[in-house]
Write a protein that holds these residues in place. Sequence first.
Motif, short mmCIF file in Angstrom:
data_model
loop_
_atom_site.label_atom_id
_atom_site.label_comp_id
_atom_site.label_asym_id
_atom_site.label_seq_id
_atom_site.Cartn_x
_atom_site.Cartn_y
_atom_site.Cartn_z
N ALA A 58 0.81 -1.22 0.00
CA ALA A 58 0.00 0.00 0.00
C ALA A 58 0.84 1.27 0.00
CB ALA A 58 -0.92 0.00 1.22
N ASN A 59 2.17 1.10 0.02
CA ASN A 59 3.10 2.23 0.08
C ASN A 59 2.83 3.11 1.30
OD1 ASN A 59 5.28 3.77 -0.81
ND2 ASN A 59 3.97 5.16 -1.99
N THR A 60 2.56 2.46 2.43
CA THR A 60 2.35 3.16 3.70
C THR A 60 3.25 2.54 4.76
OG1 THR A 60 0.56 1.66 4.34
CG2 THR A 60 -0.06 3.67 3.16
N SER A 61 3.28 3.15 5.94
CA SER A 61 4.09 2.63 7.04
C SER A 61 3.39 2.90 8.35
CB SER A 61 5.47 3.30 7.05
OG SER A 61 6.20 2.94 8.21
N ASN A 62 3.51 1.95 9.27
CA ASN A 62 2.97 2.15 10.62
C ASN A 62 4.10 2.32 11.63
OD1 ASN A 62 3.91 -0.51 10.72
ND2 ASN A 62 2.34 -1.11 12.21
N LEU A 63 5.31 2.62 11.13
CA LEU A 63 6.47 2.83 11.99
C LEU A 63 6.63 4.31 12.32
CD1 LEU A 63 9.42 0.61 10.68
CD2 LEU A 63 8.33 0.50 12.92
N ILE A 64 6.82 4.62 13.60
CA ILE A 64 7.10 5.98 14.04
C ILE A 64 8.48 6.00 14.69
CG2 ILE A 64 6.39 7.90 15.52
CD1 ILE A 64 4.42 7.33 13.29
N GLY A 65 9.34 6.88 14.21
CA GLY A 65 10.66 7.03 14.81
C GLY A 65 10.58 7.90 16.06
N LEU A 66 11.18 7.43 17.14
CA LEU A 66 11.17 8.16 18.41
C LEU A 66 12.62 8.40 18.84
CD1 LEU A 66 9.70 9.32 20.89
CD2 LEU A 66 9.66 7.01 21.84
N SER A 76 11.31 12.56 30.54
CA SER A 76 11.37 12.03 29.18
C SER A 76 11.06 10.54 29.13
CB SER A 76 12.76 12.28 28.58
OG SER A 76 13.00 13.67 28.44
N ILE A 77 11.52 9.79 30.14
CA ILE A 77 11.25 8.35 30.18
C ILE A 77 9.75 8.10 30.30
CG2 ILE A 77 11.52 6.26 31.57
CD1 ILE A 77 13.96 6.90 29.92
N LYS A 78 9.08 8.86 31.17
CA LYS A 78 7.63 8.67 31.34
C LYS A 78 6.86 9.12 30.10
CE LYS A 78 7.60 10.67 35.45
NZ LYS A 78 7.11 11.21 36.74
N VAL A 79 7.33 10.18 29.46
CA VAL A 79 6.70 10.62 28.22
C VAL A 79 6.87 9.55 27.14
CG1 VAL A 79 6.82 12.29 26.34
CG2 VAL A 79 6.92 13.08 28.69
N MET A 80 8.07 8.99 27.04
CA MET A 80 8.33 7.94 26.06
C MET A 80 7.40 6.75 26.27
SD MET A 80 11.77 5.63 25.45
CE MET A 80 11.49 4.75 26.99
N ALA A 81 7.25 6.31 27.52
CA ALA A 81 6.37 5.17 27.81
C ALA A 81 4.93 5.46 27.39
CB ALA A 81 6.43 4.83 29.30
N SER A 82 4.48 6.68 27.64
CA SER A 82 3.12 7.07 27.27
C SER A 82 2.96 7.12 25.75
CB SER A 82 2.78 8.42 27.89
OG SER A 82 1.48 8.84 27.54
N ILE A 83 3.98 7.63 25.05
CA ILE A 83 3.94 7.69 23.58
C ILE A 83 3.83 6.28 23.00
CG2 ILE A 83 5.35 8.15 21.54
CD1 ILE A 83 6.44 10.62 22.99
N VAL A 84 4.68 5.38 23.47
CA VAL A 84 4.69 4.01 22.96
C VAL A 84 3.34 3.34 23.21
CG1 VAL A 84 5.71 1.72 23.25
CG2 VAL A 84 7.18 3.74 23.19
N ALA A 300 2.54 16.29 34.18
CA ALA A 300 1.65 15.97 33.05
C ALA A 300 2.37 15.12 32.00
CB ALA A 300 1.09 17.24 32.42
N SER A 301 3.27 14.25 32.45
CA SER A 301 4.09 13.46 31.51
C SER A 301 3.25 12.49 30.69
CB SER A 301 5.17 12.71 32.27
OG SER A 301 4.62 11.92 33.31
N GLU A 302 2.28 11.82 31.32
CA GLU A 302 1.46 10.86 30.57
C GLU A 302 0.62 11.56 29.51
OE1 GLU A 302 -0.81 8.31 33.07
OE2 GLU A 302 0.93 7.51 34.13
N GLU A 303 0.01 12.68 29.88
CA GLU A 303 -0.80 13.43 28.92
C GLU A 303 0.08 14.00 27.80
OE1 GLU A 303 -4.12 14.98 27.05
OE2 GLU A 303 -3.88 13.42 28.57
N THR A 304 1.30 14.40 28.14
CA THR A 304 2.23 14.89 27.13
C THR A 304 2.50 13.82 26.09
OG1 THR A 304 3.32 16.37 28.73
CG2 THR A 304 4.56 15.79 26.75
N GLY A 305 2.73 12.59 26.55
CA GLY A 305 2.97 11.49 25.62
C GLY A 305 1.76 11.20 24.74
N ARG A 306 0.58 11.20 25.35
CA ARG A 306 -0.64 10.94 24.57
C ARG A 306 -0.86 12.02 23.52
NH1 ARG A 306 -2.69 8.88 29.60
NH2 ARG A 306 -3.36 10.96 30.23
N GLN A 307 -0.63 13.27 23.90
CA GLN A 307 -0.83 14.37 22.96
C GLN A 307 0.18 14.30 21.81
OE1 GLN A 307 -3.11 16.72 22.73
NE2 GLN A 307 -4.22 16.37 24.63
#
Length: 338
Positions: A58-66, A76-84, A300-307
């Motif tokens: 489909a010429n798409t990707s579901n990979l996000i570089g972090l 940053s660690i807590k934000v990363m966990a929330s992002i993942v 607000a680390s968890e909300e930061t990651g979600r946003q």
Amino acid sequence: MKKVSIIDVAKHAGVSVSTVSLVLRQKGKISDATIAKVNAAITTLGYVHNVAAANLRANTSNLIGLILRDFSDSFSIKVMASIVQELERQGYMVFLGQPLNDHEHLERCLLSFKQQGVAGVIYLASDTRASSLPEHIRQCPLPLVVVSQSLLDEKCNLVMRDNRQAANLAARYLIERGHRNIAYIGGREGCLIREQRLLGFRSAMTQNGLVWREEYSPACSDDTLAAGFATRQLLEKNNTITALLCHSPDAMIGSISGIHQVGRTVGKDVFLTQQVALVGFEDMLHVNLTSPSFTYVSSASEETGRQAAGLIIRKLKEPDLQTQRITLSGQLIARESA
């Protein structure tokens, strides 16, 4: 053993191959009953969806570089966990890069992202003394979201914490409880987080008709010994101080030592002159387990990651989306120390 194909799943579920494909990609208007039949067939047959192959077709990707450069930073660690967590919930996978603090490693990291076919990049800015982004990040050709602990002078998709609001909230909380001589401990000179918090602290003091004294905000390195020494010196010279805003968890721990060294204790009673109230800015587990438990403004680390995760997904789905700037405020959690 024969490899189970999407055709086998379709036959077992009694639906078309295109319907199975839509269910796997979570697209189209498919009834709950049909989705349940397809998922049951997948489970029964042990079918494994090859996402990489599907994305290639489909010429798409579901990979996000972090990109996370500082694994010692708790925020940053807590934000990363929330992002993942949020990206995985939305069907994306994370490709993590930790380049060293130089341009060459960062350039190689971004090149690796392109070679792996990532769709977009989330950059966790770790330099609290820089108000601009590294050149390679600024010129990143992929959709980009930046997470920062301080205000940046950049036009980019940005999710950041409101340090000024946090310090203003903490200072007003102390003032409302009768404190008039309040100090700020910690943070190195030139740290943007410290500078922004001092602006919020000063604003709260002046708005309430109180004098803000520059000598009541000593800078020091981010370790317990330095914070303890700075606290002791400050309280020895100014024994009317009844409350401290602590720059970091280490500053809070160090402040306790400094308070005890001058014969005072940690507590919220402003009328007991030997007590000093403490308010921090990080929701750290080891700080919450202390006695007395610490009052703090959440990061607000968890909300930061979600946003941040939500914003990169929106950017991928809407390439023409205007640049977004999301500022998150913390909440004050009242405990025993203030």
